[in-house]
Design a protein around this motif. Structure first.
Motif, PDB file in Angstrom:
ATOM      1  N   THR A   1     -22.006 -45.298  38.579  1.00  0.00           N
ATOM      2  CA  THR A   1     -23.002 -45.617  37.546  1.00  0.00           C
ATOM      3  C   THR A   1     -23.003 -44.619  36.387  1.00  0.00           C
ATOM      4  O   THR A   1     -23.462 -44.958  35.290  1.00  0.00           O
ATOM      5  N   GLY A   2     -22.546 -43.387  36.640  1.00  0.00           N
ATOM      6  CA  GLY A   2     -22.624 -42.355  35.617  1.00  0.00           C
ATOM      7  C   GLY A   2     -24.004 -41.738  35.504  1.00  0.00           C
ATOM      8  O   GLY A   2     -24.304 -41.042  34.537  1.00  0.00           O
ATOM      9  N   HIS A   3     -24.843 -41.976  36.513  1.00  0.00           N
ATOM     10  CA  HIS A   3     -26.210 -41.456  36.508  1.00  0.00           C
ATOM     11  C   HIS A   3     -26.431 -40.559  37.717  1.00  0.00           C
ATOM     12  O   HIS A   3     -26.178 -40.974  38.850  1.00  0.00           O
ATOM     13  N   HIS A   4     -26.955 -39.365  37.474  1.00  0.00           N
ATOM     14  CA  HIS A   4     -27.216 -38.414  38.549  1.00  0.00           C
ATOM     15  C   HIS A   4     -28.301 -38.931  39.498  1.00  0.00           C
ATOM     16  O   HIS A   4     -29.241 -39.598  39.076  1.00  0.00           O
ATOM     17  N   PHE A   5     -28.156 -38.592  40.768  1.00  0.00           N
ATOM     18  CA  PHE A   5     -29.128 -38.949  41.810  1.00  0.00           C
ATOM     19  C   PHE A   5     -29.415 -40.461  41.780  1.00  0.00           C
ATOM     20  O   PHE A   5     -30.564 -40.881  41.824  1.00  0.00           O
ATOM     21  N   ALA A   6     -28.349 -41.258  41.724  1.00  0.00           N
ATOM     22  CA  ALA A   6     -28.483 -42.706  41.531  1.00  0.00           C
ATOM     23  C   ALA A   6     -28.722 -43.508  42.812  1.00  0.00           C
ATOM     24  O   ALA A   6     -29.152 -44.655  42.734  1.00  0.00           O
ATOM     25  N   ARG A   7     -28.453 -42.923  43.977  1.00  0.00           N
ATOM     26  CA  ARG A   7     -28.659 -43.695  45.217  1.00  0.00           C
ATOM     27  C   ARG A   7     -30.134 -44.054  45.370  1.00  0.00           C
ATOM     28  O   ARG A   7     -31.002 -43.204  45.171  1.00  0.00           O
ATOM     29  N   PRO A   8     -30.436 -45.281  45.741  1.00  0.00           N
ATOM     30  CA  PRO A   8     -31.834 -45.696  45.869  1.00  0.00           C
ATOM     31  C   PRO A   8     -32.660 -44.832  46.831  1.00  0.00           C
ATOM     32  O   PRO A   8     -33.842 -44.618  46.593  1.00  0.00           O
ATOM     33  N   GLY A   9     -32.054 -44.295  47.883  1.00  0.00           N
ATOM     34  CA  GLY A   9     -32.792 -43.476  48.842  1.00  0.00           C
ATOM     35  C   GLY A   9     -32.982 -42.029  48.412  1.00  0.00           C
ATOM     36  O   GLY A   9     -33.690 -41.274  49.062  1.00  0.00           O
ATOM     37  N   ASN A  10     -32.361 -41.631  47.293  1.00  0.00           N
ATOM     38  CA  ASN A  10     -32.495 -40.257  46.839  1.00  0.00           C
ATOM     39  C   ASN A  10     -33.865 -40.070  46.194  1.00  0.00           C
ATOM     40  O   ASN A  10     -34.299 -40.883  45.389  1.00  0.00           O
ATOM     41  N   ARG A  11     -34.525 -38.978  46.563  1.00  0.00           N
ATOM     42  CA  ARG A  11     -35.916 -38.773  46.127  1.00  0.00           C
ATOM     43  C   ARG A  11     -36.045 -37.850  44.919  1.00  0.00           C
ATOM     44  O   ARG A  11     -37.155 -37.468  44.544  1.00  0.00           O
ATOM     45  N   PHE A  12     -34.946 -37.499  44.271  1.00  0.00           N
ATOM     46  CA  PHE A  12     -35.003 -36.565  43.148  1.00  0.00           C
ATOM     47  C   PHE A  12     -35.949 -37.039  42.049  1.00  0.00           C
ATOM     48  O   PHE A  12     -36.835 -36.298  41.613  1.00  0.00           O
ATOM     49  N   TRP A  13     -35.770 -38.259  41.565  1.00  0.00           N
ATOM     50  CA  TRP A  13     -36.575 -38.747  40.440  1.00  0.00           C
ATOM     51  C   TRP A  13     -38.056 -38.878  40.798  1.00  0.00           C
ATOM     52  O   TRP A  13     -38.902 -38.422  40.023  1.00  0.00           O
ATOM     53  N   PRO A  14     -38.409 -39.442  41.955  1.00  0.00           N
ATOM     54  CA  PRO A  14     -39.833 -39.469  42.313  1.00  0.00           C
ATOM     55  C   PRO A  14     -40.425 -38.065  42.465  1.00  0.00           C
ATOM     56  O   PRO A  14     -41.547 -37.804  42.016  1.00  0.00           O
ATOM     57  N   VAL A  15     -39.679 -37.148  43.070  1.00  0.00           N
ATOM     58  CA  VAL A  15     -40.182 -35.793  43.298  1.00  0.00           C
ATOM     59  C   VAL A  15     -40.337 -35.048  41.972  1.00  0.00           C
ATOM     60  O   VAL A  15     -41.297 -34.295  41.779  1.00  0.00           O
ATOM     61  N   LEU A  16     -39.421 -35.269  41.055  1.00  0.00           N
ATOM     62  CA  LEU A  16     -39.536 -34.633  39.745  1.00  0.00           C
ATOM     63  C   LEU A  16     -40.855 -35.028  39.077  1.00  0.00           C
ATOM     64  O   LEU A  16     -41.549 -34.189  38.498  1.00  0.00           O
ATOM     65  N   HIS A  17     -41.213 -36.285  39.197  1.00  0.00           N
ATOM     66  CA  HIS A  17     -42.480 -36.748  38.625  1.00  0.00           C
ATOM     67  C   HIS A  17     -43.679 -36.222  39.422  1.00  0.00           C
ATOM     68  O   HIS A  17     -44.636 -35.688  38.842  1.00  0.00           O
ATOM     69  N   LEU A  18     -43.637 -36.351  40.738  1.00  0.00           N
ATOM     70  CA  LEU A  18     -44.752 -35.887  41.577  1.00  0.00           C
ATOM     71  C   LEU A  18     -45.037 -34.394  41.384  1.00  0.00           C
ATOM     72  O   LEU A  18     -46.181 -33.963  41.510  1.00  0.00           O
ATOM     73  N   SER A  19     -44.014 -33.626  41.065  1.00  0.00           N
ATOM     74  CA  SER A  19     -44.182 -32.176  40.903  1.00  0.00           C
ATOM     75  C   SER A  19     -44.632 -31.786  39.503  1.00  0.00           C
ATOM     76  O   SER A  19     -44.906 -30.613  39.254  1.00  0.00           O
ATOM     77  N   GLY A  20     -44.683 -32.747  38.588  1.00  0.00           N
ATOM     78  CA  GLY A  20     -45.172 -32.467  37.243  1.00  0.00           C
ATOM     79  C   GLY A  20     -44.105 -32.113  36.221  1.00  0.00           C
ATOM     80  O   GLY A  20     -44.440 -31.767  35.087  1.00  0.00           O
ATOM     81  N   PHE A  21     -42.830 -32.208  36.580  1.00  0.00           N
ATOM     82  CA  PHE A  21     -41.784 -31.939  35.594  1.00  0.00           C
ATOM     83  C   PHE A  21     -41.705 -33.038  34.537  1.00  0.00           C
ATOM     84  O   PHE A  21     -41.323 -32.779  33.404  1.00  0.00           O
ATOM     85  N   THR A  22     -42.021 -34.273  34.929  1.00  0.00           N
ATOM     86  CA  THR A  22     -41.990 -35.390  33.988  1.00  0.00           C
ATOM     87  C   THR A  22     -43.327 -36.129  34.035  1.00  0.00           C
ATOM     88  O   THR A  22     -43.955 -36.197  35.095  1.00  0.00           O
ATOM     89  N   PRO A  23     -43.770 -36.692  32.911  1.00  0.00           N
ATOM     90  CA  PRO A  23     -45.064 -37.374  32.880  1.00  0.00           C
ATOM     91  C   PRO A  23     -45.051 -38.742  33.569  1.00  0.00           C
ATOM     92  O   PRO A  23     -46.109 -39.293  33.847  1.00  0.00           O
ATOM     93  N   ARG A  24     -43.869 -39.252  33.834  1.00  0.00           N
ATOM     94  CA  ARG A  24     -43.725 -40.517  34.563  1.00  0.00           C
ATOM     95  C   ARG A  24     -42.429 -40.443  35.352  1.00  0.00           C
ATOM     96  O   ARG A  24     -41.594 -39.583  35.108  1.00  0.00           O
ATOM     97  N   ARG A  25     -42.291 -41.374  36.294  1.00  0.00           N
ATOM     98  CA  ARG A  25     -41.065 -41.416  37.097  1.00  0.00           C
ATOM     99  C   ARG A  25     -39.928 -41.973  36.248  1.00  0.00           C
ATOM    100  O   ARG A  25     -39.985 -43.125  35.807  1.00  0.00           O
TER     101      ARG A  25
END
Length: 167
Positions: A25-49
């Protein structure tokens, strides 16, 4: 797999290596089971997922993404110790050039092997890499069942607080 980087980031997140899906895909942490993007949001690094295809938006939050090892595999345990050590040397040069405040290695085992720190634990590290302070984070892979999204977000949040400018 192209990095998502710029000079002077607050935090450069460093994955272990690209998954096969990430490579396709050319996108980091692209596997559906990978929790990077949700965790980044839950931790406050991003304002949305963010979705993996929105990875470039991370730069606007002072964050970027790279990997210890460039070779894509189905599982990180397919990598050799020498690949990790070589990746660590390349990463050190990259960090010295980009000068982020923090290097956040997402996978403490990868950090231990790449930098010869067999006793390293999750959290801030004593050493610097390429002039950046280092924080070892749990791997967000779905295979890392010891950590939930919530407990990972707490640890990512500790890093976010440390990386937030005072004032």
């Amino acid at each position: 797999m192209p990095d998502v980087v710029a000079g002077g980031l607050r935090v450069l997140f460093c994955g272990i290596n690209p998954s096969l899906m990430t490579a396709v895909t050319g996108h980091h942490f692209a596997r559906p089971g990978n929790r990077f993007w949700p965790v980044l949001h839950l931790s406050g690094f991003t304002p949305r997922r963010l979705r993996p295809d929105e990875q470039e938006e991370l730069l606007s939050y002072g964050c970027g993404i790279t990997n210890v090892v460039a070779r894509a595999t189905a599982r990180a345990d397919e990598l050799s110790a020498e690949e990790f050590r070589q990746g660590g040397r390349i990463l050190e040069e990259k960090v010295a050039r980009l000068r982020p405040e923090w290097l956040a290695v997402v996978g403490v085992t990868a950090y231990r092997t790449a930098f010869g720190e067999p006793k390293a634990r999750i959290g801030p590290q004593e050493r610097t890499v390429g002039g950046a302070r280092v924080w070892a984070l749990p791997s967000p892979s779905g295979l890392n069942a010891h950590w939930t999204a919530r407990t990972m977000a707490e640890e990512f949040g500790r890093l976010r607080e440390a990386a937030t400018p005072v004032g």
